[in-house]
Each structure stands twice: as structure tokens, then as C-alpha cells.
Write a protein that holds these residues in place. Structure first.
Motif, mmCIF file in Angstrom:
data_model
loop_
_atom_site.group_PDB
_atom_site.id
_atom_site.type_symbol
_atom_site.label_atom_id
_atom_site.label_comp_id
_atom_site.label_asym_id
_atom_site.label_seq_id
_atom_site.Cartn_x
_atom_site.Cartn_y
_atom_site.Cartn_z
ATOM 1 N N ASP A 117 1.061 -0.983 -0.058
ATOM 2 C CA ASP A 117 -0.167 0.204 0.052
ATOM 3 C C ASP A 117 1.119 1.068 0.288
ATOM 4 O O ASP A 117 1.703 1.343 0.222
ATOM 5 C CB ASP A 117 -1.254 0.041 1.018
ATOM 6 N N VAL A 118 0.542 2.524 0.101
ATOM 7 C CA VAL A 118 1.145 3.540 -0.403
ATOM 8 C C VAL A 118 0.203 4.232 -0.408
ATOM 9 O O VAL A 118 -1.353 4.539 -0.940
ATOM 10 C CB VAL A 118 1.682 3.254 -1.899
ATOM 11 N N ASP A 119 0.864 5.851 0.243
ATOM 12 C CA ASP A 119 -0.264 7.108 -0.420
ATOM 13 C C ASP A 119 0.147 7.792 -1.450
ATOM 14 O O ASP A 119 1.325 7.693 -2.247
ATOM 15 C CB ASP A 119 0.013 8.110 0.782
ATOM 16 N N CYS A 120 -1.228 8.497 -2.059
ATOM 17 C CA CYS A 120 -0.632 8.979 -3.162
ATOM 18 C C CYS A 120 -2.150 10.440 -3.345
ATOM 19 O O CYS A 120 -2.791 10.179 -3.164
ATOM 20 C CB CYS A 120 -1.227 8.532 -4.303
ATOM 21 N N TYR A 121 -1.089 11.474 -4.055
ATOM 22 C CA TYR A 121 -1.677 12.150 -4.389
ATOM 23 C C TYR A 121 -1.466 13.262 -5.477
ATOM 24 O O TYR A 121 -0.343 13.348 -5.855
ATOM 25 C CB TYR A 121 -2.583 13.764 -2.848
ATOM 26 N N ILE B 99 -5.996 17.895 -5.939
ATOM 27 C CA ILE B 99 -7.531 17.305 -7.435
ATOM 28 C C ILE B 99 -7.637 16.002 -7.025
ATOM 29 O O ILE B 99 -8.791 15.188 -7.503
ATOM 30 C CB ILE B 99 -7.366 17.327 -8.356
ATOM 31 N N TYR B 100 -6.535 15.309 -6.031
ATOM 32 C CA TYR B 100 -6.829 13.730 -5.811
ATOM 33 C C TYR B 100 -5.830 13.097 -4.663
ATOM 34 O O TYR B 100 -4.811 13.671 -4.350
ATOM 35 C CB TYR B 100 -6.484 12.881 -7.205
ATOM 36 N N ARG B 101 -6.564 12.210 -3.797
ATOM 37 C CA ARG B 101 -5.863 12.215 -2.464
ATOM 38 C C ARG B 101 -6.472 10.668 -2.537
ATOM 39 O O ARG B 101 -7.841 10.082 -2.156
ATOM 40 C CB ARG B 101 -6.176 13.334 -1.400
ATOM 41 N N GLU B 102 -5.897 9.946 -2.011
ATOM 42 C CA GLU B 102 -6.470 8.261 -1.636
ATOM 43 C C GLU B 102 -4.722 7.754 -0.345
ATOM 44 O O GLU B 102 -3.689 8.373 -1.006
ATOM 45 C CB GLU B 102 -6.121 7.084 -2.449
ATOM 46 N N THR B 103 -5.481 7.462 0.332
ATOM 47 C CA THR B 103 -4.196 6.623 1.297
ATOM 48 C C THR B 103 -4.394 4.781 1.177
ATOM 49 O O THR B 103 -5.360 4.531 1.785
ATOM 50 C CB THR B 103 -4.630 7.539 3.060
ATOM 51 N N LYS B 104 -3.121 4.710 1.329
ATOM 52 C CA LYS B 104 -3.525 3.238 1.919
ATOM 53 C C LYS B 104 -3.622 2.620 0.692
ATOM 54 O O LYS B 104 -4.256 1.655 0.713
ATOM 55 C CB LYS B 104 -2.858 2.747 2.987
ATOM 56 N N PHE C 297 3.509 10.330 -4.403
ATOM 57 C CA PHE C 297 4.105 8.482 -3.839
ATOM 58 C C PHE C 297 4.568 9.116 -2.896
ATOM 59 O O PHE C 297 5.607 9.469 -2.260
ATOM 60 C CB PHE C 297 4.617 7.543 -4.828
ATOM 61 N N SER C 298 3.523 8.825 -1.149
ATOM 62 C CA SER C 298 4.619 8.700 -0.202
ATOM 63 C C SER C 298 3.881 6.864 0.459
ATOM 64 O O SER C 298 3.142 6.873 0.669
ATOM 65 C CB SER C 298 3.045 9.767 0.510
ATOM 66 N N ASN C 299 5.388 7.031 1.393
ATOM 67 C CA ASN C 299 5.177 5.677 2.233
ATOM 68 C C ASN C 299 6.164 5.898 3.519
ATOM 69 O O ASN C 299 6.633 5.744 4.759
ATOM 70 C CB ASN C 299 6.747 4.668 1.959
ATOM 71 N N GLU C 300 5.609 7.419 4.014
ATOM 72 C CA GLU C 300 5.811 8.364 5.555
ATOM 73 C C GLU C 300 5.060 7.574 6.659
ATOM 74 O O GLU C 300 6.019 7.734 7.436
ATOM 75 C CB GLU C 300 4.814 9.803 5.598
ATOM 76 N N PHE C 301 4.064 6.634 6.522
ATOM 77 C CA PHE C 301 3.507 6.731 7.115
ATOM 78 C C PHE C 301 3.795 5.157 7.960
ATOM 79 O O PHE C 301 4.070 4.375 8.403
ATOM 80 C CB PHE C 301 2.469 5.139 6.974
ATOM 81 N N SER C 302 5.262 4.240 7.133
ATOM 82 C CA SER C 302 5.887 3.223 7.033
ATOM 83 C C SER C 302 7.251 3.513 7.564
ATOM 84 O O SER C 302 8.458 4.068 6.939
ATOM 85 C CB SER C 302 5.939 2.188 5.746
ATOM 86 N N THR C 303 7.562 2.772 8.594
ATOM 87 C CA THR C 303 8.554 2.705 9.364
ATOM 88 C C THR C 303 10.159 1.757 8.999
ATOM 89 O O THR C 303 11.233 1.910 9.767
ATOM 90 C CB THR C 303 9.068 3.152 11.052
ATOM 91 N N PHE C 304 9.386 0.829 8.257
ATOM 92 C CA PHE C 304 10.972 -0.378 8.066
ATOM 93 C C PHE C 304 10.603 -0.868 6.946
ATOM 94 O O PHE C 304 11.315 -1.507 6.496
ATOM 95 C CB PHE C 304 10.530 -1.107 9.738
ATOM 96 N N SER C 305 9.060 -0.421 6.583
ATOM 97 C CA SER C 305 9.320 -1.808 4.555
ATOM 98 C C SER C 305 9.796 -0.700 3.706
ATOM 99 O O SER C 305 8.289 0.555 3.730
ATOM 100 C CB SER C 305 7.756 -2.674 5.205
ATOM 101 N N HIS C 306 10.054 -0.408 2.825
ATOM 102 C CA HIS C 306 10.441 0.164 1.110
ATOM 103 C C HIS C 306 9.361 -0.860 0.180
ATOM 104 O O HIS C 306 8.926 -2.217 0.575
ATOM 105 C CB HIS C 306 11.403 0.445 0.910
#
Length: 215
Positions: free
Chosen positions: A62-66, A75-80, A100-109
Motif C-alpha cells: 500500500d502507498v499514499d498518493c495525491y 485534486i486527488y488523494r488516496e491513503t494506503k 507517492f508517500s511511504n511516510e506512514f511506514s517506518t521499516f518497509s520500503h
């Protein structure tokens, strides 16, 4: 009635191969943990753009995207999200930002794939959108083949992503099984060595220690 002439068939085939494609990019990239990656694209006013993305490997896939317009409006935002599609027609001209954001994850790329297409697809035949007569048999076949080829390309992309995702899961499972096997081997070796020492202690003769008696 004879078939189409080779020269006509060759001309229509060249038209099919030279059919314009909308401007865009297709990319697979690594997104480290606690990181964010943004891409920028210049879009004209009224142009249509579409974004398709999918997480191939990492964590819970999963990934965050805006998406932001040139004025900074989201104009677009979705989380996980594991995968999603977004289509929009630009209201203003300028540079749009796709993040694309993976800021909610602390150990998995993560490994993320995305496909960005900008602009409407032009017709494969000249004046196809303004003609009043029906298409000839060869032109209809050309259009049908073009649509079929687009479907094949989309299917190949889908299966390629599924293959990469399944391969990553299989490699991860193989690593876990290997580590588990090594751990079990060490535990069995330690337990066996302990049992040998315990059995040896049962059959070891213990000599009594006498006390000196003082008269």
C-alpha cells in the motif's frame, strides 16, 4: 471478388503503426520507508490526463498518493491504496505534481509502478472524427486491430505486474523458510547436545567424599 490490393493494405498498416499516442511516462521505482517521491508534468489547459499506479512489493502493498494542480490545490488523494486509477481534465495550464508517500511506514520500503498519460489519443485514420460516410471494410479492420492491440498491451502490463508481485512474494517466502530452517537446525543441535550431556551425567560414577575423623 478479389481481396484488397497489397499497396492499400500496406498503407493502412503504416497508418495503424504511426497512430499518435498521448504523451506520458511509465516508470517503476523504489520508495524507501518514511519517504516521499514526487513527479512533475506540464499539462495544457483542457488536456486530459490519467494516472494508473500499483504497489508491486513491500509491506502490505500500500502507498499514499495525491495529485496537486499548479495552484497547489489537491485534486486527488488516496491513503494506503494497493492500486488505483485517476483521470482528470486540466482546468488550468501549468505543472501538475504527482506524489507517492511511504511516510506512514517506518521499516518497509516499497516498489511502485505508475503509468501517466497526458492528452487525448488522436484518431488512427485522417478525418475519422468528422467524416459522414461509413468506414470501409479495411478501415474498420484497421480500427478493430488497433483497439485489440491496446487491449493486449494493457493485459501484458497487468500480467507483468502480477508476475513481479508474485515473484517478490515467493522470494520473501523462500527467505523466511530458509531462516526458519536454519533456526530449527540450531535448536535441534543444541537440544541433541544437551541430551547427550544429560545421559552422560546419569552414567558417570560419582565417588563419595569421605570425612576425616579426628580422634
Amino acid at each position: 471478388m478479389g481481396g484488397p490490393r497489397p499497396g492499400c493494405a500496406l498503407l493502412l498498416l503504416l497508418l495503424l503503426l504511426r497512430a499518435g499516442q498521448p504523451r506520458g511516462a511509465e516508470l517503476t521505482f523504489e520508495l524507501p520507508d518514511s519517504a516521499r517521491q514526487c513527479f512533475h508534468e506540464d499539462v495544457d489547459q483542457g488536456a486530459r490526463f490519467s494516472l494508473d499506479y500499483q504497489v508491486i512489493t513491500g509491506g502490505h502493498y500500500d502507498v499514499d498518493c495525491y495529485v496537486e494542480d499548479p495552484q497547489g490545490n489537491v485534486i486527488y488523494r488516496e491513503t494506503k491504496k494497493q492500486y488505483d486509477s485517476f483521470t482528470h481534465r486540466a482546468a488550468v495550464k501549468g505543472v501538475y505534481q504527482f506524489c507517492f508517500s511511504n511516510e506512514f511506514s517506518t521499516f518497509s520500503h516499497k516498489t511502485v509502478y505508475f503509468d501517466l498519460q497526458v492528452g487525448d489519443e488522436p484518431p488512427i485514420l485522417p478525418d475519422m472524427g468528422h467524416r459522414v460516410t461509413a468506414l470501409t471494410q479495411m478501415e474498420s479492420a484497421c480500427v478493430t486491430i488497433h483497439e485489440a492491440l491496446k487491449t493486449v498491451i494493457d493485459s501484458q502490463t497487468h500480467y507483468r505486474l502480477r508476475e513481479a508481485q508474485d515473484r517478490a512474494r515467493a522470494e520473501d517466502l523462500n527467505s523466511r523458510v530458509s531462516y526458519w530452517s536454519v533456526g530449527e537446525t540450531i535448536v535441534l543441535f543444541v537440544a541433541s547436545f544437551g541430551q547427550v550431556l544429560l545421559l552422560k551425567s546419569f552414567f558417570t560414577e560419582k565417588r563419595p567424599i569421605g570425612r576425616a575423623v579426628h580422634s
